[in-house]
Design a protein around this motif. Structure first.
Motif, short mmCIF file in Angstrom:
data_model
loop_
_atom_site.label_atom_id
_atom_site.label_comp_id
_atom_site.label_asym_id
_atom_site.label_seq_id
_atom_site.Cartn_x
_atom_site.Cartn_y
_atom_site.Cartn_z
N THR A 1 0.84 -1.20 0.00
CA THR A 1 0.00 0.00 0.00
C THR A 1 0.88 1.25 0.00
O THR A 1 0.60 2.23 -0.71
CB THR A 1 -0.90 0.02 1.24
N LEU A 2 1.92 1.17 0.79
CA LEU A 2 2.86 2.29 0.85
C LEU A 2 3.51 2.51 -0.51
O LEU A 2 3.61 3.65 -1.01
CB LEU A 2 3.91 1.98 1.91
N LEU A 3 3.90 1.44 -1.14
CA LEU A 3 4.50 1.54 -2.47
C LEU A 3 3.53 2.15 -3.48
O LEU A 3 3.94 2.91 -4.35
CB LEU A 3 4.95 0.15 -2.95
N ALA A 4 2.27 1.80 -3.34
CA ALA A 4 1.28 2.36 -4.25
C ALA A 4 1.21 3.87 -4.11
O ALA A 4 1.09 4.59 -5.10
CB ALA A 4 -0.09 1.73 -3.98
N ALA A 5 1.32 4.34 -2.88
CA ALA A 5 1.31 5.79 -2.65
C ALA A 5 2.53 6.44 -3.31
O ALA A 5 2.42 7.50 -3.93
CB ALA A 5 1.28 6.08 -1.16
N LEU A 6 3.65 5.79 -3.18
CA LEU A 6 4.88 6.33 -3.80
C LEU A 6 4.74 6.34 -5.32
O LEU A 6 5.22 7.25 -5.99
CB LEU A 6 6.09 5.49 -3.38
N THR A 7 4.08 5.32 -5.84
CA THR A 7 3.87 5.25 -7.29
C THR A 7 3.07 6.44 -7.79
O THR A 7 3.43 7.09 -8.77
CB THR A 7 3.14 3.95 -7.64
N GLU A 8 2.00 6.72 -7.07
CA GLU A 8 1.16 7.87 -7.44
C GLU A 8 1.99 9.15 -7.42
O GLU A 8 1.90 9.99 -8.31
CB GLU A 8 -0.01 7.97 -6.44
N ARG A 9 2.80 9.24 -6.41
CA ARG A 9 3.64 10.42 -6.26
C ARG A 9 4.62 10.55 -7.43
O ARG A 9 4.84 11.64 -7.96
CB ARG A 9 4.41 10.31 -4.95
N ALA A 10 5.19 9.44 -7.83
CA ALA A 10 6.14 9.45 -8.95
C ALA A 10 5.45 9.90 -10.24
O ALA A 10 5.99 10.71 -11.00
CB ALA A 10 6.76 8.08 -9.13
N ALA A 11 4.25 9.40 -10.46
CA ALA A 11 3.51 9.76 -11.67
C ALA A 11 3.23 11.27 -11.68
O ALA A 11 3.37 11.93 -12.70
CB ALA A 11 2.21 8.97 -11.75
N ARG A 12 2.85 11.78 -10.52
CA ARG A 12 2.58 13.22 -10.42
C ARG A 12 3.83 14.02 -10.71
O ARG A 12 3.81 15.00 -11.46
CB ARG A 12 2.07 13.55 -9.01
N ASP A 13 4.93 13.61 -10.13
CA ASP A 13 6.21 14.29 -10.33
C ASP A 13 6.57 14.36 -11.80
O ASP A 13 6.88 15.42 -12.33
CB ASP A 13 7.32 13.54 -9.59
#
Lengths: 195, 195
Positions: B53-65
């Motif tokens: 779940t934590l990784l999923a949050a980081l993924t979203e963040r990467a896409a936004r970046d």
DNA sequence: GTCTATACCTTGATAGAC
DNA sequence: GTCTATCAAGGTATAGAC
């Protein structure tokens, strides 16, 4: 006759190859592998220093496999058609043996060497280079070979990530491939008939 | 005043983001993460169900970046130059934040969704689609967008695998990019002046 | 509500007995 | 050459203290 030991490097590699291609990297763990061979985990370390060493062997194997497929696909074709067939074979391999394919292009920082720097990997590159050379007339046309390989890997990778969706972006891929091959071919024409 | 808890989702995510981008996936483990936050591992599970779940949050963040970088790079450019700049920004992001970038295109079978199917990922795709449309004149030119993205990801990926070597295949990449952009542009011309 | 303590299970890996 | 221990580190779950 104590000679025939239960284990041989080849037997281990074969079992590992099966586990790996079936269930991916996570499925290749020392304990299940030992189980499959009727042996204790520790015994494996007499033949492979570590799991990474074992993975390196599988990587070499994958490179050899793919190289053979490529070579076979290109046989008895004129340059343009050969590359078209190669592209199909490349993507087919990535599709049907996704884990093995992924092994070939592991990021440099994740331990084991890039996979395509193995001897088998270099042969693969040389095969591609030669085929591209046949099309563009430049026997050492690294630029077009790089462009083509870049595109093929991108396609294999995005497909595997499930980005394209079910309908498939066939047209997009064919279009991109055509753009690159056209470019190489035109470079070839320009060579033969410089303005 | 018992209210301000030591942990907040944002604080956890920020620390996780740092660990992950610094040392890669393996560096993001629950115990060190808890240490960094001055907390016990179990506490993290009050905010994130699991490491995934934590990784999923980081993924979203990467896409936004990445989306932001792309958007910024394209501003104030004519279509062709905009895409050239986008390509540069894309590769730059993949180079400087390799782990975050890798998160965006995780193979479908490795748990977490493909990363680019998140809302931020879709925005990224739409941005690319719009820019390609500006060049080819077709506002929904998925084919050329797919081809371009395929090529860009291939370049980012091969570069990360260390395949290109130190000298760099700049010319091969520029050549392939040019081939695809030319193809899109010509399709645009053909639209405006059909024979 | 929030965090600690603790325990369980699975990994890769090693040392030494047989 | 193989086995038996055994280790450290990982993710995860739960029970209970505050």
């Amino acid at each position: 006759m104590p000679y025939p030991s239960k284990l041989t490097p080849d037997a281990i590699e074969a079992a590992a190859w099966y586990l790996f291609n079936t269930g991916g990297p996570d499925a290749l763990s020392m304990r299940p592998l030992a189980d499959a061979l009727g042996v204790r985990p520790g015994s494996l370390y007499r033949y492979f220093d570590s799991r990474d060493t074992l993975l390196a062997a599988l990587t070499e194997r994958a490179a050899r496999d793919l190289q053979r497929e490529i070579q076979f696909a290109a046989e008895n074709h004129l340059p343009r058609n050969a590359l078209q067939a190669v592209a199909g074979a490349y993507l087919h391999y990535a599709r049907t043996q996704p884990h093995a394919y992924a092994l070939l292009l592991v990021p440099a920082d994740e331990g084991s060497s890039p996979g395509l720097k193995t001897s088998a990997g270099k042969e693969l590159w040389n095969t591609l280079l030669r085929l591209v050379g046949d099309l563009s007339g430049n026997p050492d046309d690294t630029d077009h070979a790089v462009a083509l390989w870049t595109f093929l890997h991108g396609a294999a990778s995005l497909e595997r990530a499930g980005v394209y969706g079910p309908s498939g972006p066939r047209s997009g891929l064919e279009l991109g491939l055509a753009a690159i091959l056209d470019h190489a071919q035109e470079a070839g024409s320009a060579r033969n008939a410089p303005s």
